[in-house]
Design a protein around this motif. Structure first.
Motif, PDB file in Angstrom:
ATOM      1  N   LYS A   1       2.628   1.271  16.342  1.00  8.18           N
ATOM      2  CA  LYS A   1       3.727   0.828  15.511  1.00  8.18           C
ATOM      3  C   LYS A   1       2.795   0.250  14.435  1.00  8.18           C
ATOM      4  O   LYS A   1       1.800  -0.567  14.960  1.00  8.18           O
ATOM      5  CB  LYS A   1       4.690   0.034  16.187  1.00  8.18           C
ATOM      6  CG  LYS A   1       5.714  -0.612  15.171  1.00  8.18           C
ATOM      7  CD  LYS A   1       6.518  -1.678  15.718  1.00  8.18           C
ATOM      8  CE  LYS A   1       7.498  -2.174  14.790  1.00  8.18           C
ATOM      9  NZ  LYS A   1       8.309  -3.288  15.390  1.00  8.18           N
ATOM     10  N   GLU A   3       1.854  -2.665  11.959  1.00 11.89           N
ATOM     11  CA  GLU A   3       1.930  -4.087  12.171  1.00 11.89           C
ATOM     12  C   GLU A   3       1.421  -4.628  10.601  1.00 11.89           C
ATOM     13  O   GLU A   3       0.357  -4.201  10.198  1.00 11.89           O
ATOM     14  CB  GLU A   3       1.229  -4.856  13.257  1.00 11.89           C
ATOM     15  CG  GLU A   3       1.587  -4.511  14.248  1.00 11.89           C
ATOM     16  CD  GLU A   3       2.709  -5.278  14.919  1.00 11.89           C
ATOM     17  OE1 GLU A   3       3.291  -5.006  15.973  1.00 11.89           O
ATOM     18  OE2 GLU A   3       3.031  -6.416  14.402  1.00 11.89           O
ATOM     19  N   THR A   5       0.828  -7.901   8.093  1.00 14.22           N
ATOM     20  CA  THR A   5       0.468  -9.284   8.351  1.00 14.22           C
ATOM     21  C   THR A   5       0.184  -9.679   6.808  1.00 14.22           C
ATOM     22  O   THR A   5      -0.537  -9.048   6.083  1.00 14.22           O
ATOM     23  CB  THR A   5      -0.437  -9.748   9.028  1.00 14.22           C
ATOM     24  OG1 THR A   5      -0.347  -9.376  10.262  1.00 14.22           O
ATOM     25  CG2 THR A   5      -0.677 -11.342   9.343  1.00 14.22           C
ATOM     26  N   THR A  26      -1.982  -2.377  10.221  1.00 10.78           N
ATOM     27  CA  THR A  26      -2.767  -1.764  11.365  1.00 10.78           C
ATOM     28  C   THR A  26      -3.263  -0.475  11.527  1.00 10.78           C
ATOM     29  O   THR A  26      -4.121   0.104  11.811  1.00 10.78           O
ATOM     30  CB  THR A  26      -2.154  -2.288  12.561  1.00 10.78           C
ATOM     31  OG1 THR A  26      -0.844  -1.788  12.745  1.00 10.78           O
ATOM     32  CG2 THR A  26      -2.499  -3.769  12.865  1.00 10.78           C
ATOM     33  N   TYR A 101       7.481  -0.559   6.476  1.00 18.08           N
ATOM     34  CA  TYR A 101       7.037  -1.850   7.276  1.00 18.08           C
ATOM     35  C   TYR A 101       6.720  -2.958   6.458  1.00 18.08           C
ATOM     36  O   TYR A 101       6.014  -2.915   5.356  1.00 18.08           O
ATOM     37  CB  TYR A 101       5.952  -1.299   8.165  1.00 18.08           C
ATOM     38  CG  TYR A 101       6.397  -0.435   9.377  1.00 18.08           C
ATOM     39  CD1 TYR A 101       5.989   0.975   9.019  1.00 18.08           C
ATOM     40  CD2 TYR A 101       6.898  -0.590  10.516  1.00 18.08           C
ATOM     41  CE1 TYR A 101       6.348   1.999   9.780  1.00 18.08           C
ATOM     42  CE2 TYR A 101       7.126   0.434  11.443  1.00 18.08           C
ATOM     43  CZ  TYR A 101       7.060   1.744  11.089  1.00 18.08           C
ATOM     44  OH  TYR A 101       7.040   2.503  11.955  1.00 18.08           O
TER      45      TYR A 101
END
Lengths: 112, 124
Positions: A1, A3, A5, A26, A101
């Protein structure tokens, strides 16, 4: 998945300063990356969209860069103004999918 | 640029009732619309992806029977929160995806999401 940040979570700068917001992800198999601005209680305003084949995009005082191999993007804001105060979000879209995302955002305050 | 509207902008409803939120693309046709939820001081979390003429795809942990999504036309998607509870109080944002062609000799497809202004739902 995937990620996503964003650092820092909050930033306060005096008017006129140049600043950099960071976004890391990621999974480097992205289709594109988009930077948004969100004012309190409001929806999102698209600032810049970078395709995976591009390294940067510019719009006015904003410049966004993309380094897929390292999983990073930066948003550079030149000569900051109080009107730039908002939350900035980055979002990545993976290849082969429609989902974006979102990062956790950076809350920017530009002090007059 | 592309404009997406949401209606209502804010709504207060009593616990147990249902509320419908509309998302419209005003000047383009959106084959795909997305519904997000945002809790205070948190980022957007995708709830579901809505494709015109087909059933929505829900993210893990999102109850499809509670959050009903209908995408009956290329310009309208609706989210109905059924039997709302106070924990459903949140900021709901929709987005619509567009695509375009660019380049000479090569076909490049770009996807950009255009976001609505959001709907603030408060369940009392």
């Amino acid at each position: 998945k995937q990620e996503v940040t964003q650092i820092p979570a909050a930033l306060s700068v005096p008017e006129g300063e140049n600043l950099v917001l960071n976004c890391s992800f990621t999974d480097s198999a992205i289709y594109n990356l988009q930077w948004f601005r969100q004012d309190p209680g409001k929806g999102l305003t698209s600032l810049l969209l970078i395709q995976s084949s591009q390294r940067e995009q510019t719009s006015g005082r904003l410049n966004a860069s993309l380094d897929k191999s390292s999983g990073r993007s930066t948003l550079y804001i030149a000569a900051s103004q109080p009107g730039d105060s908002a939350t900035y979000l980055c979002a990545v879209r993976l290849r082969g999918g429609n989902q974006f995302y979102f990062g956790t955002g950076t809350s920017l305050t530009v002090i007059p | 640029g592309a404009v997406v509207s949401q209606h209502p902008s804010w709504v207060i409803c009593k616990s147990g009732t249902s509320v419908k939120i509309e998302c419209r693309s005003l000047d383009f046709q959106a084959t795909t619309m997305f519904w997000y939820r945002q809790f205070p001081k948190q980022s957007l979390m995708l709830m579901a992806t809505s494709n015109e003429g087909s059933k929505a795809t829900y993210e893990q942990g999102v109850e499809k029977d509670k959050f009903l999504i209908n995408h009956a036309s290329l310009t309208l998607s609706t989210l109905t929160v059924t039997s709302a509870h106070p924990e459903d109080s949140s900021f709901y944002i929709c987005s619509a995806s567009s695509f375009g062609l660019s380049g000479t000799g090569n076909i490049k497809i770009t996807y950009e999401q255009y976001f609505g202004p959001g709907t603030r739902l408060t369940v009392t």
